[in-house]
Design an enzyme around this catalytic site. Structure first.
Site, mmCIF file in Angstrom:
data_model
loop_
_atom_site.group_PDB
_atom_site.id
_atom_site.type_symbol
_atom_site.label_atom_id
_atom_site.label_comp_id
_atom_site.label_asym_id
_atom_site.label_seq_id
_atom_site.Cartn_x
_atom_site.Cartn_y
_atom_site.Cartn_z
ATOM 1 N N GLU A 90 -29.681 -15.896 28.705
ATOM 2 C CA GLU A 90 -28.517 -15.146 29.179
ATOM 3 C C GLU A 90 -27.258 -15.496 28.386
ATOM 4 O OE1 GLU A 90 -29.735 -17.714 30.703
ATOM 5 O OE2 GLU A 90 -28.059 -19.026 31.176
ATOM 6 N N ASN B 205 -31.452 -26.809 31.162
ATOM 7 C CA ASN B 205 -30.960 -25.522 30.680
ATOM 8 C C ASN B 205 -29.452 -25.553 30.464
ATOM 9 O OD1 ASN B 205 -31.293 -22.713 30.076
ATOM 10 N ND2 ASN B 205 -30.207 -22.323 31.985
ATOM 11 N N ASP C 173 -4.993 6.262 0.706
ATOM 12 C CA ASP C 173 -6.202 5.435 0.628
ATOM 13 C C ASP C 173 -6.943 5.411 1.962
ATOM 14 O OD1 ASP C 173 -6.027 4.605 -2.018
ATOM 15 O OD2 ASP C 173 -4.611 3.019 -1.526
ATOM 16 N N ASN D 219 -35.727 -22.506 25.178
ATOM 17 C CA ASN D 219 -36.221 -21.822 26.363
ATOM 18 C C ASN D 219 -37.739 -21.758 26.374
ATOM 19 O OD1 ASN D 219 -33.594 -21.475 26.878
ATOM 20 N ND2 ASN D 219 -33.564 -19.256 26.763
ATOM 21 N N ASP E 148 -8.762 -2.600 -6.058
ATOM 22 C CA ASP E 148 -7.623 -2.137 -6.841
ATOM 23 C C ASP E 148 -7.302 -3.197 -7.878
ATOM 24 O OD1 ASP E 148 -7.194 0.107 -5.409
ATOM 25 O OD2 ASP E 148 -5.627 -0.743 -4.122
ATOM 26 N N ASP F 190 -4.116 0.495 -0.436
ATOM 27 C CA ASP F 190 -2.835 0.133 0.175
ATOM 28 C C ASP F 190 -1.985 1.328 0.583
ATOM 29 O OD1 ASP F 190 -2.376 0.845 -2.411
ATOM 30 O OD2 ASP F 190 -1.649 -1.111 -3.067
HETATM 31 P P1 ATP Z 1 -3.842 0.117 -8.766
HETATM 32 O O1 ATP Z 1 -4.396 1.485 -8.525
HETATM 33 O O2 ATP Z 1 -4.710 -0.742 -9.599
HETATM 34 O O3 ATP Z 1 -3.357 -0.582 -7.571
HETATM 35 P P2 ATP Z 1 -1.569 1.194 -10.267
HETATM 36 O O4 ATP Z 1 -0.285 0.690 -9.740
HETATM 37 O O5 ATP Z 1 -1.749 1.148 -11.732
HETATM 38 O O6 ATP Z 1 -2.608 0.288 -9.682
HETATM 39 P P3 ATP Z 1 -0.734 3.706 -9.341
HETATM 40 O O7 ATP Z 1 0.294 3.074 -8.513
HETATM 41 O O8 ATP Z 1 -1.478 4.879 -8.838
HETATM 42 O O9 ATP Z 1 -1.803 2.656 -9.754
HETATM 43 O O10 ATP Z 1 -0.039 4.062 -10.716
HETATM 44 C C1 ATP Z 1 -0.655 4.882 -11.676
HETATM 45 C C2 ATP Z 1 0.245 5.066 -12.866
HETATM 46 O O11 ATP Z 1 1.465 5.691 -12.464
HETATM 47 C C3 ATP Z 1 0.669 3.765 -13.526
HETATM 48 O O12 ATP Z 1 -0.222 3.394 -14.531
HETATM 49 C C4 ATP Z 1 2.018 4.105 -14.108
HETATM 50 O O13 ATP Z 1 1.874 4.708 -15.367
HETATM 51 C C5 ATP Z 1 2.548 5.128 -13.138
HETATM 52 N N1 ATP Z 1 3.467 4.527 -12.176
HETATM 53 C C6 ATP Z 1 3.219 3.482 -11.354
HETATM 54 N N2 ATP Z 1 4.291 3.221 -10.596
HETATM 55 C C7 ATP Z 1 5.227 4.125 -10.904
HETATM 56 C C8 ATP Z 1 6.552 4.396 -10.464
HETATM 57 N N3 ATP Z 1 7.134 3.677 -9.519
HETATM 58 N N4 ATP Z 1 7.224 5.404 -11.038
HETATM 59 C C9 ATP Z 1 6.652 6.153 -11.985
HETATM 60 N N5 ATP Z 1 5.430 5.955 -12.459
HETATM 61 C C10 ATP Z 1 4.708 4.956 -11.943
#
Ligand code: ATP
Length: 913
Positions: free
Chosen positions: A296, A740, A650, A712, A338, A646
């Site tokens: 149990e 037990n 996602d 048991n 990621d 994140d």
């Molecule tokens: P992961 O997916 O590994 O967490 P990541 O940050 O590279 O990482 P995204 O955030 O989707 O993925 O970014 C994709 C692309 O967009 C980057 O490689 C960059 O060129 C561009 N990027 C990321 N952050 C910005 C931003 N704040 N402003 C403009 N372009 C950005």
């Protein structure tokens, strides 16, 4: 100043939607710079914490009531009544004492489990970015007070009710409150009308709703239960308590075993009666045996071990949100992670800039705005480099992050990628706050990981409209038609594009993350309709390359994953070449494995991807939506997938994965709520360590299941053998109940905290459908129980040949307890002998065994206890004989391990050792 407007308050409640931004701030005696810390403290004392009254947790009384209504306890109470009816008051009192002890033990265990889960819930309290004394800082959401100015960001749960004071394309999901799933576009204008429905109060935000896109600022109007969510008293459940597949399987196994135990008990009862034993004795014996034989406690101990296991994982920075995850972790075969922040540190620093075909390096550490610019080894003065200034100005203005010095340390609020740009610009003397004064922002198209672009629109000191865009090189290049060349703008010919892509390729192959910047002049500020068009006909300014160092522990964690038969996969929005370089450095990408890009993925059918995904180690330029397809493909190959994420987008992939893993520090609340597990330190190594924890917990559940069932079966078979061999009953009911109680409680629980086995991360993942009885557990339970029974009966019969029945029973009683203790020590490891894992490596177990033996000695020799348990003192040779028998038994169980592992060289699961 408090503004009193007619119709603003209704039955004491302020109609915030009717107030303008300044009026709302004034009424709350606050300002855009926020409250002072001292004021916030006073308000917190006056208003109380920003919490919803916690859902009635299972309080101590409820837990206690559950113990008392437990079936076993009811059977025991029936036994007490029978004892009383037979006039055996001592037995009755003892049975009642055992009932009390059982209930107390169950209570304390459940209470601990409940507290462990409550502590997990506490850890989920989110942080909020708030402005106090004019500075941005993070505070726990519970510390918010009316008048606080808070930042609202994409993916964040709104922490309290508030009036928007700034809104940039902010869309909120208010379905928690209104049931309406269509996102609501928010704005700052005040709204007329007295009675505006909740869903139409466009300038207000409400606690518990989520920001889907855009960002903004709000001043808090109501906190805690006074907010709209408090009114409907709907609590957002955080840590979910669900039964795990193992618990369900155990519950049905328990029912089956209970049936079998009852059948054997019935046989013993009838055989006893036929042999002429008195009815009352047989009745009590049968009840006691049934109590002893039914496992149990098993489901309860499993729940407790899972809950305490989940609690202990917090020390490893893994917060379990859904209890079944603890179990599934042990079966994970693929971890999709990621890159940014999980495998790397997300400490971006811009180290190189490419303009006009020149490369300029930037020195410095972290986010501190101190560093110099070098070209070909020679320091250059940024002030005399207009192209460099134009690029850095664009980069700094096109950001939402804030760079701040706090307590002597430079910190970033917002996206670290943008932080790196702000730091680089500040090193060249370009401070965002000052730039914004000369170039006020008029509009924005927020960053979106699908478009991989972000754009802001400003007015320059001459009043002209200027656009700044930054993003991935592909996205920015596809919107650019001209390129800056010194003071001129020249057409962006295919050759120049090619040269830029080559430069990008060269930088990326060193693992550099690259962002491109561009600009454009407009004749007038764009309307909402023409806004997307501003990202076309851009003038390309240059590239900024940043380094994001890998986490120091990531490489070892990847190697550990591989050894444990788990395939690590990198999924990133970053460029293919950058991703491949970093993955290769970490050991994720190896020769023979391939890289897929988002475009290639898009062109594939699910079947094609399923066929390919077994050999893909990196997915680059992937958008969050495509993660769902990757999980689907992996799952249809039979993989058990852990997937990190994140962002808001996602969430579907996290839900679909077997283990959705969200980020505790940088992740959004939406992702966290979709996840099974949250990484408090955002670290890949934590997933691997959680897998290790999951495997250990599953092992321990197997161990105490094996122990409890063997115990048991030992008890019931001893009595059955006595009947079969024509011997008197070897135990009195009270003795059975005692064995037990002591053997099923503390030693079993102590097995639940057994340290990890040596080979834990060298064996392959456990197939999720694998039975708990895999690896000969069923056989073990039967033969160990039979051996225990035979040895106990042997000692009983031998004593009976020279001494009286009381003496023989004491011998059997003592021997069975000692055998149980020998068993618990022998099965601490499924493969190693006790001397290899260390006698003292589980102090709780050592304590439990010692306590049980001391109690048994007290029962055997203490005159008062002798009277209760009907025992008598054993002689020294008899004691020695019991111990020698236990040693023999222990050697037999160790020999079983040797048979499985030492001799055959394989584990029960067929794994070569
Ligand atoms: P992961 O997916 O590994 O967490 P990541 O940050 O590279 O990482 P995204 O955030 O989707 O993925 O970014 C994709 C692309 O967009 C980057 O490689 C960059 O060129 C561009 N990027 C990321 N952050 C910005 C931003 N704040 N402003 C403009 N372009 C950005």
């Amino acid at each position: 100043m408090v503004v009193e407007n007619e119709g603003i308050t209704l039955r004491g409640k302020v109609r915030w939607h009717r107030l303008g931004v300044d009026e709302a701030l004034a009424r709350l005696e606050s300002s855009c710079a926020g409250l002072s810390e001292a004021d916030a403290r006073d308000r917190l004392a006056a208003h109380g914490p920003n919490l919803l009254t916690e859902e009635a947790r299972r309080g101590p009384w409820l837990i206690f009531a559950r113990q008392v209504t437990d079936l076993m306890i009811l059977i025991l109470l029936a036994a007490a009544v029978i004892a009383w009816w037979m006039g055996d008051v001592t037995d009755m009192a003892m049975i009642l004492a055992i009932v009390g002890l059982n209930a107390a033990l169950g209570f304390s265990q459940e209470y601990r489990a409940e507290r462990a889960l409550a502590a997990l819930r506490q850890l989920e309290q989110p942080q909020v970015v708030v402005r106090r004394d004019g500075q941005w800082r993070q505070v726990p959401s519970r510390d918010l007070v009316p008048g606080d100015v808070i930042a609202l960001e994409e993916g964040r749960r709104v922490p309290a009710d508030g009036r928007l004071i700034e809104a940039v394309r902010i869309q909120v999901n208010e379905s928690q409150l209104t049931g309406e799933a269509v996102p609501v576009v928010k704005e700052t204008r005040s709204l007329p009308g007295d009675e505006v429905a909740l869903g139409d109060r466009l300038n207000l935000v409400f606690m518990g709703t989520t920001v889907l896109t855009g960002h903004g600022l709000a001043v808090v109007t109501e906190t805690g239960m006074r907010g709209e969510l408090g009114k409907i008293a709907h609590l957002l459940q955080t840590v979910e308590v669900q039964t795990t597949p193992l618990q369900r399987r155990l519950a049905s196994l328990g029912r089956w075993l209970a049936g079998a135990a009852l059948a054997i008990t019935a046989v013993i009862f009838l055989a006893g009666l036929l042999r002429g034993e008195p009815l009352n004795v047989m009745l009590l014996t049968a009840i006691s045996l049934a109590v002893a034989a039914i496992p149990e406690g098993l489901p309860a101990v499993v729940t407790i071990v899972l809950a305490l296991g989940a609690h202990s994982m917090v020390r490893r920075q893994a917060l379990i949100r859904k209890l079944p995850a603890v179990e599934t972790l042990g079966s994970v075969t693929t971890i999709c992670s990621d890159k940014t922040g999980t495998l790397t540190q997300n400490l971006m620093s811009a180290e190189i800039v490419a303009i006009d075909g020149r490369l300029i390096e930037i020195t410095g550490d972290g986010y501190a705005p101190a560093g110099a610019f070098y070209e070909n080894g020679h320091q250059c003065n940024p002030a005399s480099e207009p192209a460099l200034l134009a690029l850095l100005r664009a980069a700094a203005l096109c950001t939402n992050a804030r760079l701040q010095e706090q307590e002597g340390e430079w910190r970033i609020f917002g996206d670290p990628t943008e932080g790196a740009l702000l730091t680089a610009a500040a090193k060249a003397g370009l401070w965002k706050e000052r730039l914004e004064q000369t170039h006020p922002r008029v509009d924005e198209i927020p960053f979106d990981s699908q478009r991989k672009l972000m754009t802001t629109i400003h007015r320059d000191p001459q009043g002209r409209v200027v656009v700044f865009t930054k993003g991935s090189i592909e996205a920015v290049l596809s919107g650019s038609t001209i390129i800056a060349d010194g003071n001129r703008e020249i057409p962006l010919t295919p050759e120049r594009r090619e040269a830029l892509l080559k430069m990008n390729q060269a930088l990326a192959s060193d693992g550099v993350r690259i962002l491109a910047c561009a600009t454009r002049r407009l004749s007038a500020a764009p309307s909402a309709e023409s806004l997307p068009a501003v990202e076309r006909e851009l003038c390309f300014l240059g590239l900024v390359g940043m380094i994001d160092p890998p986490r120091p522990e990531a490489k070892a964690a990847v190697a550990l994953c591989r050894a444990a038969g788990i395939r690590p996969v990198m999924i990133t929005g970053d460029h293919r070449v950058t991703a491949e370089a970093i993955a290769a450095n970490l050991g994720i990408h190896e020769p023979g494995r391939s890289v897929l890009t988002g475009d290639e993925l898009e062109a594939m059918s699910l079947e094609e991807l399923t066929a390919r995904c077994g050999t893909v180690s990196v997915y680059a330029r992937v958008s969050p939506e495509q993660k769902v397809k990757i999980v689907q493909a992996l799952k249809s190959r039979g993989e058990i997938v852990a997937m990190t994420g994140d962002g808001v987008n996602d969430a579907p992939a996290l839900r679909m994965a077997d283990i959705g893993v969200a980020m505790g520090k940088s992740g959004t609340d939406v992702a966290r709520e979709a996840a099974d597990m949250v990484l408090l330190d955002d670290n890949f190594a934590t997933i691997v360590s959680a897998v290790e924890g999951g495997r250990r917990i599953y092992d321990n559940i197997r161990k105490f299941t094996r122990y409890m069932l063997a115990t048991n079966s030992g008890e019931i078979l001893t009595v059955l053998f006595a009947i079969l061999f024509g011997l008197p009953l070897p135990f009195l009911p009270i003795q059975i109940l005692w064995i037990n109680l002591v053997t099923d409680s503390l030693p079993a629980l102590a097995l639940g905290v057994e340290p990890a086995e040596r080979n834990l991360m060298q064996r392959p993942p456990r197939p999720p459908e694998e039975s708990l009885f895999a690896g000969g557990l069923g056989l073990h339970v039967v033969w160990v129980g039979a051996l225990m029974g035979l040895l106990t009966i042997g000692l009983f019969a031998w004593t009976l040949s020279t001494r009286d029945l009381v003496h023989a029973r004491t011998m059997a009683f003592f021997a069975l307890t000692v055998l149980q203790m020998a068993n618990v020590l022998a099965i601490r490891s499924e493969r190693d002998p006790l001397w290899r894992i260390g006698w003292l490596s589980n102090p709780q177990l050592v304590g439990a065994v010692m306590l049980t033996l001391i109690l048994q000695v007290a029962i055997t020799y203490g005159p008062a206890l002798q009277a209760i348990f009907h025992t008598t003192a054993l002689t020294a040779p008899e004691l020695l004989l019991c111990l020698l028998t236990a040693l023999l038994f222990y050697a037999a169980v160790e020999a079983e391990k040797w048979w499985w592992f030492g001799r055959r060289g394989v584990s029960p699961q067929g794994v070569a050792l």
